[in-house]
Design a protein around this motif. Structure first.
Motif, PDB file in Angstrom:
ATOM      1  N   LEU A 172     -11.696 -59.323-123.387  1.00  0.00           N
ATOM      2  CA  LEU A 172     -10.871 -60.495-123.093  1.00  0.00           C
ATOM      3  C   LEU A 172     -11.616 -61.786-123.430  1.00  0.00           C
ATOM      4  N   GLU A 173     -12.895 -61.852-123.105  1.00  0.00           N
ATOM      5  CA  GLU A 173     -13.680 -63.054-123.422  1.00  0.00           C
ATOM      6  C   GLU A 173     -13.717 -63.314-124.925  1.00  0.00           C
ATOM      7  N   ALA A 174     -13.780 -62.247-125.719  1.00  0.00           N
ATOM      8  CA  ALA A 174     -13.792 -62.402-127.176  1.00  0.00           C
ATOM      9  C   ALA A 174     -12.481 -63.013-127.671  1.00  0.00           C
ATOM     10  N   LYS A 175     -11.429 -62.894-126.870  1.00  0.00           N
ATOM     11  CA  LYS A 175     -10.117 -63.450-127.232  1.00  0.00           C
ATOM     12  C   LYS A 175      -9.842 -64.780-126.541  1.00  0.00           C
ATOM     13  N   GLY A 176     -10.831 -65.294-125.794  1.00  0.00           N
ATOM     14  CA  GLY A 176     -10.659 -66.594-125.137  1.00  0.00           C
ATOM     15  C   GLY A 176     -10.064 -66.514-123.752  1.00  0.00           C
ATOM     16  N   ILE A 177     -10.191 -65.362-123.107  1.00  0.00           N
ATOM     17  CA  ILE A 177      -9.686 -65.168-121.739  1.00  0.00           C
ATOM     18  C   ILE A 177     -10.877 -64.769-120.869  1.00  0.00           C
ATOM     19  N   THR A 178     -11.193 -65.611-119.883  1.00  0.00           N
ATOM     20  CA  THR A 178     -12.312 -65.316-118.988  1.00  0.00           C
ATOM     21  C   THR A 178     -11.777 -64.919-117.621  1.00  0.00           C
ATOM     22  N   LEU A 179     -12.246 -63.797-117.125  1.00  0.00           N
ATOM     23  CA  LEU A 179     -11.837 -63.331-115.803  1.00  0.00           C
ATOM     24  C   LEU A 179     -12.700 -63.995-114.744  1.00  0.00           C
ATOM     25  N   MET A 180     -12.045 -64.392-113.653  1.00  0.00           N
ATOM     26  CA  MET A 180     -12.718 -65.064-112.549  1.00  0.00           C
ATOM     27  C   MET A 180     -12.493 -64.228-111.288  1.00  0.00           C
ATOM     28  N   ASP A 181     -13.570 -63.674-110.746  1.00  0.00           N
ATOM     29  CA  ASP A 181     -13.469 -62.904-109.511  1.00  0.00           C
ATOM     30  C   ASP A 181     -13.613 -63.850-108.332  1.00  0.00           C
ATOM     31  N   THR A 182     -12.620 -63.857-107.456  1.00  0.00           N
ATOM     32  CA  THR A 182     -12.636 -64.710-106.269  1.00  0.00           C
ATOM     33  C   THR A 182     -12.368 -63.843-105.053  1.00  0.00           C
ATOM     34  N   PRO A 183     -12.600 -64.366-103.861  1.00  0.00           N
ATOM     35  CA  PRO A 183     -12.276 -63.599-102.654  1.00  0.00           C
ATOM     36  C   PRO A 183     -10.785 -63.238-102.575  1.00  0.00           C
ATOM     37  N   GLN A 184      -9.930 -64.031-103.233  1.00  0.00           N
ATOM     38  CA  GLN A 184      -8.492 -63.764-103.215  1.00  0.00           C
ATOM     39  C   GLN A 184      -8.071 -62.774-104.298  1.00  0.00           C
ATOM     40  N   GLY A 185      -8.985 -62.383-105.176  1.00  0.00           N
ATOM     41  CA  GLY A 185      -8.665 -61.452-106.251  1.00  0.00           C
ATOM     42  C   GLY A 185      -9.143 -62.001-107.581  1.00  0.00           C
ATOM     43  N   THR A 186      -8.823 -61.285-108.634  1.00  0.00           N
ATOM     44  CA  THR A 186      -9.252 -61.682-109.972  1.00  0.00           C
ATOM     45  C   THR A 186      -8.150 -62.487-110.639  1.00  0.00           C
ATOM     46  N   THR A 187      -8.536 -63.621-111.201  1.00  0.00           N
ATOM     47  CA  THR A 187      -7.623 -64.451-111.980  1.00  0.00           C
ATOM     48  C   THR A 187      -8.250 -64.641-113.360  1.00  0.00           C
ATOM     49  N   TRP A 188      -7.580 -65.406-114.194  1.00  0.00           N
ATOM     50  CA  TRP A 188      -8.145 -65.668-115.519  1.00  0.00           C
ATOM     51  C   TRP A 188      -7.943 -67.117-115.913  1.00  0.00           C
ATOM     52  N   ARG A 189      -8.810 -67.556-116.815  1.00  0.00           N
ATOM     53  CA  ARG A 189      -8.749 -68.911-117.348  1.00  0.00           C
ATOM     54  C   ARG A 189      -8.968 -68.842-118.849  1.00  0.00           C
TER      55      ARG A 189
END
Length: 195
Positions: A172-189
C-alpha cells in the motif's frame, strides 16, 4: 489561494493543488484530529501556550512583511510536530497539559488558515476527502480495496504472520497509501509515492 474566492472554479482546483503540494495531508489531518480531541473535552478559556504565542507573533510578522507565506508555512512546523506528538505518542497522550496545548495549536492553525484565506477545519475535511479520492485513483484502488487490505493485515497479525502483515503495508505504501494504527483501529492516509 486567497484570491480563489473571487476567481472562477479553476482557481479552486489550483488551491487544492497548492494545498496538496504545500500543506501535506498529514498537516490538515493533524489539525482535524486535534480539533476532534479538544471538542470532546470541556471547553475552557485558556491562555495560549508560550510556543504558540511566539509562533502567532511570527505568523503575524510574516504576513505584515509583504505576505511572506513561506515563513508562515515554515512557522507551522513546530506546532504541527507538537500536535502530532500529543496525538500520536504515548507520552503525548498522557501529558497533563495535553488539552490546553492542543487547543492552543488548533487556535494557531485556525488563525493562519483564516489569514491565508484557506478553508477552515470543515473545509479541511473536504480537502482531505478530495486528497483521499485522488490517492485512491492514483493507486487504482477503491475504499473497499483498502478496507480489505486492512482486514487482511489484521488477520495476518492475529495469526502472528508479521511478514505477510508487513507486505500488505509495504504494498500500500508503494501506491501512496499509508496505514495508521491507532487505539481506535487502523486507518489510512494518502502519502507521496516515492519512486
Amino acid at each position: 489561494v486567497w484570491l480563489s474566492r473571487d476567481l472562477p472554479d479553476e482557481s479552486v482546483q489550483v488551491s487544492e493543488v497548492w494545498l496538496s503540494r504545500d500543506l501535506p495531508d498529514e498537516s490538515a489531518q493533524t489539525w482535524q484530529d486535534a480539533i476532534a480531541v479538544v471538542e470532546d473535552a470541556a471547553s475552557e478559556e485558556e491562555p495560549l501556550t508560550k510556543d504558540v504565542q511566539e509562533a502567532w507573533a511570527a505568523v503575524d510578522g510574516a504576513m505584515a512583511d509583504d505576505l511572506n507565506t513561506p515563513v508562515v508555512l515554515a512557522t507551522l512546523s513546530v506546532p504541527l510536530k507538537g500536535m502530532n506528538d500529543l496525538l500520536n505518542t504515548k507520552a503525548g497522550r498522557k501529558a497533563k497539559d495535553r488539552q490546553p496545548r492542543l487547543r492552543s495549536y488548533a487556535a494557531l492553525l485556525t488563525h493562519v488558515f483564516k489569514l491565508m484565506g484557506l478553508p477552515g477545519v470543515d473545509g479541511a475535511s473536504e480537502v482531505l476527502s478530495g486528497l483521499r479520492g485522488a490517492a485512491l485513483k492514483r493507486a487504482g484502488l477503491t475504499e473497499e480495496d483498502v478496507a480489505q487490505c486492512i482486514e487482511d493485515r489484521k488477520a495476518a497479525r492475529a495469526n502472528k504472520d508479521y511478514d505477510a502483515a508487513d507486505e500488505v503495508r509495504k504494498n500500500l505504501e508503494a501506491k501512496g497509501i499509508t496505514l495508521m494504527d491507532t487505539p481506535q483501529g487502523t486507518t489510512w492516509r494518502p502519502t507521496p509515492v516515492i519512486n
